[in-house]
Scaffold this motif. Structure first.
Motif, PDB file in Angstrom:
ATOM      1  N   LEU A 245      88.645  40.884  34.446  1.00  0.00           N
ATOM      2  CA  LEU A 245      88.639  42.143  33.705  1.00  0.00           C
ATOM      3  C   LEU A 245      89.280  43.225  34.574  1.00  0.00           C
ATOM      4  CD1 LEU A 245      84.994  42.013  32.279  1.00  0.00           C
ATOM      5  CD2 LEU A 245      87.107  41.274  31.176  1.00  0.00           C
ATOM      6  N   PRO A 246      90.386  43.814  34.128  1.00  0.00           N
ATOM      7  CA  PRO A 246      91.084  44.817  34.945  1.00  0.00           C
ATOM      8  C   PRO A 246      90.184  45.948  35.416  1.00  0.00           C
ATOM      9  CG  PRO A 246      92.446  44.167  33.095  1.00  0.00           C
ATOM     10  CD  PRO A 246      91.109  43.514  32.887  1.00  0.00           C
ATOM     11  N   LYS A 247      89.199  46.312  34.606  1.00  0.00           N
ATOM     12  CA  LYS A 247      88.309  47.416  34.993  1.00  0.00           C
ATOM     13  C   LYS A 247      87.444  47.062  36.201  1.00  0.00           C
ATOM     14  CE  LYS A 247      87.988  49.783  30.537  1.00  0.00           C
ATOM     15  NZ  LYS A 247      87.075  50.279  29.470  1.00  0.00           N
ATOM     16  N   ALA A 248      87.399  45.780  36.550  1.00  0.00           N
ATOM     17  CA  ALA A 248      86.581  45.360  37.697  1.00  0.00           C
ATOM     18  C   ALA A 248      87.076  45.976  38.996  1.00  0.00           C
ATOM     19  CB  ALA A 248      86.574  43.833  37.804  1.00  0.00           C
ATOM     20  N   LYS A 249      88.345  46.353  39.027  1.00  0.00           N
ATOM     21  CA  LYS A 249      88.879  46.960  40.267  1.00  0.00           C
ATOM     22  C   LYS A 249      88.207  48.285  40.582  1.00  0.00           C
ATOM     23  CE  LYS A 249      92.840  49.498  38.330  1.00  0.00           C
ATOM     24  NZ  LYS A 249      92.393  49.448  36.932  1.00  0.00           N
ATOM     25  N   ASP A 250      87.595  48.890  39.570  1.00  0.00           N
ATOM     26  CA  ASP A 250      86.891  50.161  39.774  1.00  0.00           C
ATOM     27  C   ASP A 250      85.403  49.954  40.061  1.00  0.00           C
ATOM     28  OD1 ASP A 250      89.251  51.598  39.193  1.00  0.00           O
ATOM     29  OD2 ASP A 250      88.870  51.365  37.039  1.00  0.00           O
ATOM     30  N   GLY A 251      84.982  48.698  40.221  1.00  0.00           N
ATOM     31  CA  GLY A 251      83.576  48.404  40.482  1.00  0.00           C
ATOM     32  C   GLY A 251      82.825  48.032  39.225  1.00  0.00           C
TER      33      GLY A 251
ATOM     34  N   GLY B 124      64.558  61.101  31.712  1.00  0.00           N
ATOM     35  CA  GLY B 124      65.895  61.186  31.137  1.00  0.00           C
ATOM     36  C   GLY B 124      66.990  60.540  31.962  1.00  0.00           C
ATOM     37  N   LYS B 125      66.633  59.894  33.068  1.00  0.00           N
ATOM     38  CA  LYS B 125      67.626  59.293  33.952  1.00  0.00           C
ATOM     39  C   LYS B 125      67.483  57.773  33.929  1.00  0.00           C
ATOM     40  CE  LYS B 125      67.541  63.403  36.860  1.00  0.00           C
ATOM     41  NZ  LYS B 125      67.187  63.982  38.174  1.00  0.00           N
ATOM     42  N   TYR B 126      68.602  57.097  33.708  1.00  0.00           N
ATOM     43  CA  TYR B 126      68.599  55.640  33.648  1.00  0.00           C
ATOM     44  C   TYR B 126      68.630  55.029  35.049  1.00  0.00           C
ATOM     45  CZ  TYR B 126      69.642  55.853  28.631  1.00  0.00           C
ATOM     46  OH  TYR B 126      69.589  56.088  27.279  1.00  0.00           O
ATOM     47  N   ALA B 127      67.951  53.911  35.179  1.00  0.00           N
ATOM     48  CA  ALA B 127      68.016  53.138  36.427  1.00  0.00           C
ATOM     49  C   ALA B 127      69.323  52.348  36.413  1.00  0.00           C
ATOM     50  CB  ALA B 127      66.820  52.210  36.548  1.00  0.00           C
ATOM     51  N   ALA B 128      70.394  53.029  36.749  1.00  0.00           N
ATOM     52  CA  ALA B 128      71.726  52.432  36.732  1.00  0.00           C
ATOM     53  C   ALA B 128      72.554  53.064  37.829  1.00  0.00           C
ATOM     54  CB  ALA B 128      72.395  52.646  35.374  1.00  0.00           C
ATOM     55  N   ILE B 129      73.377  52.255  38.454  1.00  0.00           N
ATOM     56  CA  ILE B 129      74.195  52.784  39.538  1.00  0.00           C
ATOM     57  C   ILE B 129      75.540  52.068  39.555  1.00  0.00           C
ATOM     58  CG2 ILE B 129      73.535  51.191  41.425  1.00  0.00           C
ATOM     59  CD1 ILE B 129      73.025  53.873  43.060  1.00  0.00           C
ATOM     60  N   ARG B 130      76.593  52.826  39.804  1.00  0.00           N
ATOM     61  CA  ARG B 130      77.917  52.218  39.952  1.00  0.00           C
ATOM     62  C   ARG B 130      78.039  51.649  41.357  1.00  0.00           C
ATOM     63  NH1 ARG B 130      82.509  54.901  40.107  1.00  0.00           N
ATOM     64  NH2 ARG B 130      83.722  53.097  39.455  1.00  0.00           N
ATOM     65  N   ARG B 131      78.549  50.430  41.423  1.00  0.00           N
ATOM     66  CA  ARG B 131      78.798  49.804  42.717  1.00  0.00           C
ATOM     67  C   ARG B 131      80.309  49.697  42.862  1.00  0.00           C
ATOM     68  NH1 ARG B 131      75.030  44.563  42.516  1.00  0.00           N
ATOM     69  NH2 ARG B 131      76.520  44.106  40.835  1.00  0.00           N
ATOM     70  N   VAL B 132      80.834  50.477  43.793  1.00  0.00           N
ATOM     71  CA  VAL B 132      82.283  50.623  43.933  1.00  0.00           C
ATOM     72  C   VAL B 132      82.793  49.697  45.021  1.00  0.00           C
ATOM     73  CG1 VAL B 132      84.161  52.243  44.324  1.00  0.00           C
ATOM     74  CG2 VAL B 132      82.063  53.017  43.201  1.00  0.00           C
ATOM     75  N   ASN B 133      83.883  49.002  44.725  1.00  0.00           N
ATOM     76  CA  ASN B 133      84.439  48.039  45.669  1.00  0.00           C
ATOM     77  C   ASN B 133      84.942  48.717  46.943  1.00  0.00           C
ATOM     78  OD1 ASN B 133      84.219  46.788  43.204  1.00  0.00           O
ATOM     79  ND2 ASN B 133      86.369  46.251  43.029  1.00  0.00           N
ATOM     80  N   SER B 134      84.855  47.958  48.021  1.00  0.00           N
ATOM     81  CA  SER B 134      85.561  48.385  49.233  1.00  0.00           C
ATOM     82  C   SER B 134      87.051  48.187  48.993  1.00  0.00           C
ATOM     83  CB  SER B 134      85.100  47.535  50.428  1.00  0.00           C
ATOM     84  OG  SER B 134      83.719  47.707  50.662  1.00  0.00           O
ATOM     85  N   ASN B 135      87.874  48.833  49.777  1.00  0.00           N
ATOM     86  CA  ASN B 135      89.323  48.733  49.595  1.00  0.00           C
ATOM     87  C   ASN B 135      89.797  47.289  49.644  1.00  0.00           C
ATOM     88  OD1 ASN B 135      89.600  51.490  49.407  1.00  0.00           O
ATOM     89  ND2 ASN B 135      90.007  51.763  51.590  1.00  0.00           N
TER      90      ASN B 135
END
Length: 346
Positions: free
Chosen positions: A211-217, A233-244
């Motif tokens: 999935l191309p969007k995977a490059k953004d984590g 009001g806050k979801y237990a969710a977090i973006r995990r961003v790839n290392s370079n």
């Protein structure tokens, strides 16, 4: 409430693990907690589950580091299922797949005994064996999953590679933390045979649509009782961003966490999972999302819940323990009239 957590091994546990934070939170809320290694379980002659468990005294601990150190240095105490209200299975089977294969199955085998002894067991130990590897992922609606084949046959993988226009992800059927995950594309296909050989040493291989969007984590989201975990009001969710240059976004593989924007597509995806999770009695799970696609379902020991609490300034761990308290209230109210699988997702 007497609450025990099954982990892989007390010696290898780390203070930033979600399980440790859940245990510390429960302790601070006045509950008796125990940590039990997968190799510290036993079955008694009178049909009870027993264990050599690690616990702490009624002391206030300012940090998870001190709390875990005390647990690790404590002399284990013998307990049985009679001493417990709740058994929370939080080991990672993939950590034991090489040197301690016997330890992969023991938590839910003994968990089933504890359940028969009247202990509330989370997640439901009868369905947990079905999810010991990523094949469980294939039981969810195909429309929300990337195209996938699972095989050990090199020819099938090569054919899938062509179908995917020479770009795919390869990873082991059983594993976690981003171990042995490879992006294979035109410029790296010369290494395909070696990659297949390396992954297949541990069993089956997942070949998956890239999935191309995977490059953004990706986004790790927690679901509790079949619904997105939400506090104030806050979801237990977090973006995990790839290392370079790294296709993996797992925190243990070098990814870094950022606040996530939970959109309608994510909520629809989570809602599509709900019927299966309820059917299987999956109380607390972590899902990994890329775009509008589900990448993984972790029902054993999903992590980063403590990171989410820090990031958003709310206590997600407390919400989990409060949910367990309600389950015990229901169990005391209804007794055997409500089964373990149902209680697990109430």
């Amino acid at each position: 409430m007497n609450l025990a957590f099954i982990i892989n091994d007390i010696k290898t546990e780390k203070s930033d693990y979600t399980t440790v934070h859940l245990a510390l939170t429960a302790h601070r809320m006045g509950h008796k907690i125990y940590l039990i290694g997968a190799g510290e379980l036993a079955y008694t002659t009178d049909g009870r589950m027993s264990a050599q468990a690690h616990t702490v005294k009624d002391t206030k601990y300012k940090s998870s580091d001190v709390f875990l150190k005390v647990l690790q240095e404590s002399e284990p105490v013998n307990i049985t299922s009679d001493d417990l209200d709740v058994l929370f299975i939080r080991n990672d089977p993939s950590d034991d797949q090489n040197d301690r294969t016997w330890a992969q199955n023991s938590p839910y085998v003994f968990g089933q005994i504890a359940m028969k002894n009247g202990v509330l067991v989370l997640n439901h130990p009868v369905t947990l064996p079905n999810s010991i590897n990523k094949m469980y992922f294939q039981h969810f609606p195909e429309i929300i999953r990337p195209k996938t084949v699972i095989t050990r046959d090199q020819n099938e993988i090569e054919e899938f590679f062509k179908e995917q226009k020479n770009r795919m992800i390869l990873k082991p059927l059983q594993g976690s933390g981003g171990k042995n995950v490879f992006l294979v594309e035109e410029k790296t296909k010369k290494n395909l045979k070696q990659i297949i050989e390396a992954i297949s040493r541990d069993g089956y291989i997942i070949a998956q649509e890239y999935l191309p969007k995977a490059k953004d984590g990706d986004t790790r989201m927690f679901l509790m009782n079949g619904e997105p975990l939400k506090v104030d009001g806050k979801y237990a969710a977090i973006r995990r961003v790839n290392s370079n240059g790294d296709i993996r976004s797992n925190i243990h593989a070098g990814g870094h966490p950022e606040k996530a924007k939970v959109d309608e597509a994510m909520l629809k995806l989570a809602d599509a999972l709900r019927p299966k999770l309820i059917q299987d009695g999956m109380f607390l799970i972590g899902i990994d999302i890329v775009g509008d696609k589900l990448m993984e379902v972790n029902v054993f020991s999903p992590g980063t819940l403590n990171l989410m609490s820090t990031e958003y300034g709310v206590d997600f761990c407390k919400a989990v323990i409060e949910a367990i308290e309600r389950k015990i209230h229901y169990k005391e109210t209804y007794g055997e009239n409500v089964d373990n699988a149902t209680l697990a997702i109430l």
